[in-house]
Write a protein that holds these residues in place. Structure first.
Motif, PDB file in Angstrom:
ATOM      1  N   VAL A  70       0.842  -1.197   0.000  1.00 18.02           N
ATOM      2  CA  VAL A  70       0.000   0.000   0.000  1.00 18.02           C
ATOM      3  C   VAL A  70       0.877   1.247   0.000  1.00 18.02           C
ATOM      4  O   VAL A  70       2.061   1.184   0.344  1.00 18.02           O
ATOM      5  N   ALA A 126       1.067   3.698   1.996  1.00 19.22           N
ATOM      6  CA  ALA A 126       1.656   4.059   3.287  1.00 19.22           C
ATOM      7  C   ALA A 126       2.973   3.319   3.506  1.00 19.22           C
ATOM      8  O   ALA A 126       3.945   3.890   4.018  1.00 19.22           O
ATOM      9  N   VAL A 127       3.007   2.045   3.117  1.00 18.72           N
ATOM     10  CA  VAL A 127       4.240   1.273   3.287  1.00 18.72           C
ATOM     11  C   VAL A 127       5.321   1.808   2.361  1.00 18.72           C
ATOM     12  O   VAL A 127       6.490   1.928   2.738  1.00 18.72           O
ATOM     13  N   GLU A 170       6.772   4.853   3.867  1.00 16.94           N
ATOM     14  CA  GLU A 170       7.630   4.523   5.004  1.00 16.94           C
ATOM     15  C   GLU A 170       9.009   4.057   4.516  1.00 16.94           C
ATOM     16  O   GLU A 170      10.044   4.475   5.044  1.00 16.94           O
ATOM     17  N   VAL A 184      12.887  13.913  18.079  1.00 15.18           N
ATOM     18  CA  VAL A 184      12.073  15.076  17.744  1.00 15.18           C
ATOM     19  C   VAL A 184      11.965  15.220  16.218  1.00 15.18           C
ATOM     20  O   VAL A 184      11.012  15.813  15.707  1.00 15.18           O
ATOM     21  N   ASP A 189      11.890  12.499  14.176  1.00 14.47           N
ATOM     22  CA  ASP A 189      11.356  11.268  13.614  1.00 14.47           C
ATOM     23  C   ASP A 189       9.861  11.416  13.345  1.00 14.47           C
ATOM     24  O   ASP A 189       9.046  11.286  14.254  1.00 14.47           O
ATOM     25  N   VAL A 190       9.529  11.687  12.110  1.00 15.98           N
ATOM     26  CA  VAL A 190       8.122  11.889  11.744  1.00 15.98           C
ATOM     27  C   VAL A 190       7.674  10.847  10.723  1.00 15.98           C
ATOM     28  O   VAL A 190       6.674  11.040  10.016  1.00 15.98           O
ATOM     29  N   ILE A 191       8.414   9.738  10.650  1.00 18.11           N
ATOM     30  CA  ILE A 191       8.112   8.734   9.615  1.00 18.11           C
ATOM     31  C   ILE A 191       6.664   8.271   9.706  1.00 18.11           C
ATOM     32  O   ILE A 191       5.930   8.277   8.718  1.00 18.11           O
ATOM     33  N   SER A 192       6.259   7.846  10.901  1.00 22.59           N
ATOM     34  CA  SER A 192       4.920   7.275  11.024  1.00 22.59           C
ATOM     35  C   SER A 192       3.846   8.320  10.757  1.00 22.59           C
ATOM     36  O   SER A 192       2.833   8.025  10.102  1.00 22.59           O
ATOM     37  N   ALA A 193       4.048   9.521  11.259  1.00 25.69           N
ATOM     38  CA  ALA A 193       3.041  10.565  11.069  1.00 25.69           C
ATOM     39  C   ALA A 193       2.881  10.899   9.586  1.00 25.69           C
ATOM     40  O   ALA A 193       1.777  11.150   9.098  1.00 25.69           O
ATOM     41  N   HIS A 211       1.716   7.221   7.598  1.00 18.85           N
ATOM     42  CA  HIS A 211       0.406   6.649   7.943  1.00 18.85           C
ATOM     43  C   HIS A 211      -0.620   7.689   8.374  1.00 18.85           C
ATOM     44  O   HIS A 211      -1.796   7.366   8.494  1.00 18.85           O
ATOM     45  N   GLY A 212      -0.179   8.892   8.657  1.00 21.23           N
ATOM     46  CA  GLY A 212      -1.108   9.916   9.135  1.00 21.23           C
ATOM     47  C   GLY A 212      -1.205  11.063   8.158  1.00 21.23           C
ATOM     48  O   GLY A 212      -1.063  10.889   6.953  1.00 21.23           O
ATOM     49  N   TYR A 226       2.567  16.623   9.968  1.00 25.28           N
ATOM     50  CA  TYR A 226       2.631  17.416  11.196  1.00 25.28           C
ATOM     51  C   TYR A 226       2.291  18.866  10.881  1.00 25.28           C
ATOM     52  O   TYR A 226       2.314  19.288   9.729  1.00 25.28           O
ATOM     53  N   GLY A 256       3.205  24.150  14.198  1.00 21.47           N
ATOM     54  CA  GLY A 256       3.764  24.184  15.555  1.00 21.47           C
ATOM     55  C   GLY A 256       4.901  23.194  15.703  1.00 21.47           C
ATOM     56  O   GLY A 256       5.970  23.504  16.243  1.00 21.47           O
ATOM     57  N   TYR A 257       4.680  21.987  15.205  1.00 25.55           N
ATOM     58  CA  TYR A 257       5.724  20.974  15.315  1.00 25.55           C
ATOM     59  C   TYR A 257       6.904  21.299  14.407  1.00 25.55           C
ATOM     60  O   TYR A 257       8.053  21.045  14.759  1.00 25.55           O
TER      61      TYR A 257
END
Lengths: 227, 242
Positions: free
Chosen positions: B46, B48-49, B52, B197, B199-203, B206-207, B210, B213-214
């Motif tokens: 998919v 998302a993978v 990643e 701080v 590491d935003v791979i998953s966000a 899969h999300g 960010y 603010g982040y």
């Protein structure tokens, strides 16, 4: 020529940067999106012990630990059978560490639902081949065979149920044994063995009274189930 | 500032001469083969993978570029005595260190941007989806690699290439696994600085990425961490008898 950086400007700069760092970390803590680095850091920490077992085991543990927060954050509420993203990681976990029974347990069910019952069962058989003493693997295969066709697969189901209930069978913990026994009791009940099912239910009742059976969904380690 | 820029430009020209671009080509080839080759039991890979994996490869490739350039720059200049050509032109040692780091950041930024464009193109071709979020991941990777570059440059003011590389790799590993100190829950207090701080791979994979603010938090952490490391590196280099 004085090549040294002045001590006072260096100290002042360092103080400024330290304050900026503290402020940035605070902002990151309140503005972090789901499943950001803090989860990864913790996951790597939890997997750190596995490093001593070899790089392959460590890599498998890291991959597995990355899945956990993704399951519970971005895909919370999505049925397991629809979470295709996890399949490659789960397969890599089993390739890296064939003794990682939880990965076989999840992936065989998911593949069985997404691809086909026979493919899921084949994966479950691989789990049994690599972990012949695992109660989880035998109960898992029995369940998948039961879901496929409890009549045609009767003999094989009973064979794996027998191994599930064997005293020499190995379980990761008592909660895992509890879950395996519940599934086994229900299968025996519907396959014409009510007395055997009742004996297992009696064991399960004693386990419940000992505090088992709640599952382990305390992911942040504060002693309270998260869901 | 002009001196800093001149030193930075020299670093960039040197990187081009060393054909860093080949790492980008290698990255593109790897990405084209890795994602479709994943074992999936016929379920397929998919989007998302794919994101990643693309971000993980982007991280690894940019780390290679960072170490290859940052670990050797200053030690080579000192060994060949070419550093004196620069320092003799009224360039302070801290300017030399900061300028070198600035040039490295520029090269790393271009490399990371190239990686993300390649990943985006491959993603568009395979999934017919414009993956804008990969640019968010690219920013995070660039910021983290710039911090790693700052550490490596700081180490290189005193040590050789091998020690610098080993130190940088240790820094990356510890920076992402310091959570072991937190115990079973795996949750550190917010004020403990780690590389997580960035590491935003998953966000991103899969999300929905960010927010501003982040992003500001990452930028602040990048400035602070790099600044502290460069101050230390400048102090070490300033005291070194060349």
């Amino acid at each position: 020529m004085d090549a040294r950086v002045g001590a006072r400007p260096s100290a002042l700069l360092s103080a400024v940067f330290a304050i900026l760092l503290a402020g940035s970390l605070w902002l990151a803590a309140i503005a972090a999106p789901p499943t950001t680095g803090s989860d990864t850091g913790g996951a790597l920490g939890r997997a750190g012990f596995a490093y001593l077992g070899g790089l392959r085991t460590f890599a498998a543990a890291v991959l597995w630990n990355r899945l956990d927060p993704i399951f519970h954050e971005h895909y919370n509420g999505v049925p397991l059978a629809e979470q295709r993203f996890a399949i490659p990681s789960l397969h890599l976990v089993t390739l890296l560490d064939p003794q990682f029974t939880q990965a076989y347990y999840l992936s065989s069910y998911m593949v069985g639902r997404m691809v086909g019952a026979e493919q899921g069962i084949e994966l479950a058989r691989e789990g049994v081949r690599n972990n012949p003493d695992s109660g989880l693997m035998h109960s898992n295969l029995a369940q998948l065979l039961y879901m496929q066709d409890k009549t045609a697969n009767r003999e094989e189901i009973l064979e794996h149920i027998t191994k599930t209930l064997d005293e020499k069978t190995v379980w990761a913990n008592d909660d895992e044994r509890f879950e395996g026994y519940i599934i086994t009791a229900r299968m025996l009940e519907t396959m014409g063995f009510p007395e055997d099912a009742a004996r297992i239910d009696a064991v399960l009742e004693r386990m419940r009274q000992a505090g088992l059976g709640q599952g382990d969904h305390d992911h942040d380690g504060d002693g309270v189930q998260d869901h | 500032m002009r001196k800093l820029l001149a030193i930075a430009q020299a670093v960039v020209r040197d990187a081009v001469r060393r054909k860093v671009v080949w790492v980008v080509v290698l990255f593109a080839v790897l990405l084209s083969f890795v994602a479709p080759s994943l074992p999936t039991y016929g379920v397929g890979v998919v989007g998302a993978v794919y994101r990643e994996i693309a971000i993980a490869l982007m991280f690894a490739a940019s780390l290679i570029v960072t170490l290859a350039l940052a670990a050797t720059r200053i030690p080579a200049e000192v060994e060949r005595r070419t550093v004196f050509n620069v320092l003799s032109r009224d360039v302070r040692r801290w300017q030399y260190v900061a300028g070198t780091w600035s040039g490295l950041c520029g090269v790393i930024g271009v490399a990371v941007l190239a990686f993300s464009l390649v990943a985006g193109i491959v993603g568009f071709v395979v999934y017919q989806e414009v993956m804008w979020l990969l640019l968010e991941a690219a920013l995070a990777v660039w910021l983290e690699m710039s911090v790693v570059a700052a550490l490596t440059v700081a180490l290189s003011t005193r040590f050789g290439a091998v020690t610098n590389s080993a130190g940088a790799l240790t820094f990356v590993f510890v920076g992402h696994s310091v959570g072991v100190l937190a115990g079973p829950g795996g949750s550190l207090p917010w004020f403990v600085p780690t590389l997580d701080v960035f590491d935003v791979i998953s966000a991103v994979a899969h999300g929905s990425g960010y927010g501003l603010g982040y992003a500001a938090a990452m930028l602040g952490a990048f400035v602070a961490m790099s600044g502290l490391l460069l101050v230390a590196g400048s102090a070490i280099f300033g005291r070194r008898d060349l």
